[in-house]
Design a protein around this motif. Structure first.
Motif, PDB file in Angstrom:
ATOM      1  N   UNK A 145      42.610  28.544  27.485  1.00  0.00           N
ATOM      2  CA  UNK A 145      42.780  29.584  26.473  1.00  0.00           C
ATOM      3  C   UNK A 145      42.428  30.976  26.990  1.00  0.00           C
ATOM      4  N   UNK A 146      42.908  31.987  26.295  1.00  0.00           N
ATOM      5  CA  UNK A 146      42.569  33.371  26.607  1.00  0.00           C
ATOM      6  C   UNK A 146      41.050  33.487  26.593  1.00  0.00           C
ATOM      7  N   UNK A 147      40.517  34.129  27.614  1.00  0.00           N
ATOM      8  CA  UNK A 147      39.074  34.307  27.719  1.00  0.00           C
ATOM      9  C   UNK A 147      38.367  33.220  28.496  1.00  0.00           C
ATOM     10  N   UNK A 148      39.073  32.144  28.875  1.00  0.00           N
ATOM     11  CA  UNK A 148      38.461  31.069  29.654  1.00  0.00           C
ATOM     12  C   UNK A 148      37.999  31.637  30.990  1.00  0.00           C
ATOM     13  N   UNK A 149      36.752  31.375  31.340  1.00  0.00           N
ATOM     14  CA  UNK A 149      36.211  31.872  32.602  1.00  0.00           C
ATOM     15  C   UNK A 149      36.575  30.918  33.737  1.00  0.00           C
ATOM     16  N   UNK A 150      37.247  31.446  34.732  1.00  0.00           N
ATOM     17  CA  UNK A 150      37.648  30.658  35.900  1.00  0.00           C
ATOM     18  C   UNK A 150      36.496  30.568  36.889  1.00  0.00           C
ATOM     19  N   UNK A 151      36.518  29.543  37.730  1.00  0.00           N
ATOM     20  CA  UNK A 151      35.490  29.446  38.770  1.00  0.00           C
ATOM     21  C   UNK A 151      35.595  30.634  39.726  1.00  0.00           C
ATOM     22  N   UNK A 152      34.511  30.906  40.432  1.00  0.00           N
ATOM     23  CA  UNK A 152      34.568  31.943  41.458  1.00  0.00           C
ATOM     24  C   UNK A 152      35.542  31.513  42.543  1.00  0.00           C
ATOM     25  N   UNK A 183      48.201  37.225  34.435  1.00  0.00           N
ATOM     26  CA  UNK A 183      47.749  35.931  33.914  1.00  0.00           C
ATOM     27  C   UNK A 183      46.230  35.906  33.800  1.00  0.00           C
ATOM     28  N   UNK A 184      45.559  36.528  34.769  1.00  0.00           N
ATOM     29  CA  UNK A 184      44.099  36.576  34.755  1.00  0.00           C
ATOM     30  C   UNK A 184      43.642  38.015  34.900  1.00  0.00           C
ATOM     31  N   UNK A 185      42.369  38.248  34.580  1.00  0.00           N
ATOM     32  CA  UNK A 185      41.784  39.570  34.782  1.00  0.00           C
ATOM     33  C   UNK A 185      40.378  39.399  35.324  1.00  0.00           C
ATOM     34  N   UNK A 186      40.033  40.270  36.272  1.00  0.00           N
ATOM     35  CA  UNK A 186      38.696  40.238  36.847  1.00  0.00           C
ATOM     36  C   UNK A 186      37.881  41.327  36.183  1.00  0.00           C
ATOM     37  N   UNK A 187      36.708  40.951  35.726  1.00  0.00           N
ATOM     38  CA  UNK A 187      35.815  41.894  35.050  1.00  0.00           C
ATOM     39  C   UNK A 187      34.583  42.137  35.905  1.00  0.00           C
ATOM     40  N   UNK A 188      34.815  42.635  37.097  1.00  0.00           N
ATOM     41  CA  UNK A 188      33.714  42.955  38.001  1.00  0.00           C
ATOM     42  C   UNK A 188      32.819  41.762  38.255  1.00  0.00           C
ATOM     43  N   UNK A 189      31.510  41.979  38.123  1.00  0.00           N
ATOM     44  CA  UNK A 189      30.527  40.926  38.382  1.00  0.00           C
ATOM     45  C   UNK A 189      30.492  39.868  37.291  1.00  0.00           C
ATOM     46  N   UNK A 190      31.167  40.125  36.184  1.00  0.00           N
ATOM     47  CA  UNK A 190      31.155  39.175  35.065  1.00  0.00           C
ATOM     48  C   UNK A 190      32.053  37.964  35.316  1.00  0.00           C
ATOM     49  N   UNK A 191      33.019  38.097  36.210  1.00  0.00           N
ATOM     50  CA  UNK A 191      33.859  36.967  36.547  1.00  0.00           C
ATOM     51  C   UNK A 191      35.332  37.217  36.324  1.00  0.00           C
ATOM     52  N   UNK A 194      38.785  35.846  34.232  1.00  0.00           N
ATOM     53  CA  UNK A 194      39.106  35.206  32.970  1.00  0.00           C
ATOM     54  C   UNK A 194      40.611  35.134  32.757  1.00  0.00           C
ATOM     55  N   UNK A 195      41.032  34.157  31.954  1.00  0.00           N
ATOM     56  CA  UNK A 195      42.431  34.082  31.549  1.00  0.00           C
ATOM     57  C   UNK A 195      42.693  35.273  30.630  1.00  0.00           C
ATOM     58  N   UNK A 196      43.732  36.025  30.934  1.00  0.00           N
ATOM     59  CA  UNK A 196      44.062  37.239  30.188  1.00  0.00           C
ATOM     60  C   UNK A 196      44.967  36.914  29.007  1.00  0.00           C
ATOM     61  N   UNK A 197      44.996  37.813  28.066  1.00  0.00           N
ATOM     62  CA  UNK A 197      45.933  37.707  26.947  1.00  0.00           C
ATOM     63  C   UNK A 197      47.323  37.990  27.503  1.00  0.00           C
ATOM     64  N   UNK A 198      48.224  37.040  27.364  1.00  0.00           N
ATOM     65  CA  UNK A 198      49.545  37.151  27.995  1.00  0.00           C
ATOM     66  C   UNK A 198      50.400  38.234  27.363  1.00  0.00           C
ATOM     67  N   UNK A 199      50.365  38.370  26.069  1.00  0.00           N
ATOM     68  CA  UNK A 199      51.248  39.299  25.373  1.00  0.00           C
ATOM     69  C   UNK A 199      51.180  40.716  25.888  1.00  0.00           C
ATOM     70  N   UNK A 200      50.034  41.383  25.763  1.00  0.00           N
ATOM     71  CA  UNK A 200      49.957  42.781  26.168  1.00  0.00           C
ATOM     72  C   UNK A 200      50.272  42.998  27.649  1.00  0.00           C
ATOM     73  N   UNK A 201      49.802  42.114  28.513  1.00  0.00           N
ATOM     74  CA  UNK A 201      50.061  42.282  29.940  1.00  0.00           C
ATOM     75  C   UNK A 201      51.550  42.132  30.229  1.00  0.00           C
ATOM     76  N   UNK A 202      52.182  41.146  29.607  1.00  0.00           N
ATOM     77  CA  UNK A 202      53.618  40.941  29.816  1.00  0.00           C
ATOM     78  C   UNK A 202      54.407  42.130  29.282  1.00  0.00           C
TER      79      UNK A 202
END
Length: 123
Positions: free
Chosen positions: A32-39, A66-74, A76-84
């Motif tokens: 789901x959107x917001x799911x934190x991926x492994x490092x 598809x994903x977004x990196x939030x610096x040191x926070x990790x 995450x799966x991005x919201x597909x709509x706005x990015x697309x």
């Protein structure tokens, strides 16, 4: 919900297998959107891959929105709509500017887009 990735020895490069599987799981909702991926390092170790291989897949996924990196926070799966939508708007602007530079009329540019859409969507 957990990330499930299987790497096989087929002809597809490992980074592409990682990219495709994360992309599919994100788009299907399995991740789901917001799911934190492994490092990068953590996923590489669990899959038996080099960290650069996973990093390459993550970069491609970020470029695709598809994903977004939030610096040191990790990562995450991005919201597909706005990015697309942003990517599509950017591609449309680039196309419009190029068509104008080539001297095409608006009608000619629209006809080319309609033809391309028909071909892409099989209509």
């Amino acid at each position: 919900m957990t990330l499930k990735i299987h790497i096989d020895d087929g002809g597809v490069p490992p980074y592409e297998q990682v990219r495709a599987q994360i992309s599919e799981q994100a788009r299907s909702g399995a991740l789901p959107v917001g799911y934190r991926l492994p490092t990068v390092r953590g996923l590489a170790e669990s899959l038996g891959l080099a960290a650069n291989t996973v990093a390459k897949a993550y970069r491609a996924l970020e470029t695709d929105g598809v994903i977004e990196t939030r610096g040191r926070h990790g990562t995450f799966v991005a919201a597909a709509g706005p990015a697309a939508e942003r990517e599509l708007a950017s591609a449309a602007r680039s196309y419009a500017e190029r068509a104008r530079r080539l001297g095409l009329t608006e009608a000619e540019a629209l006809t080319a887009v309609r033809d391309a859409l028909r071909a892409a969507y099989g209509e």
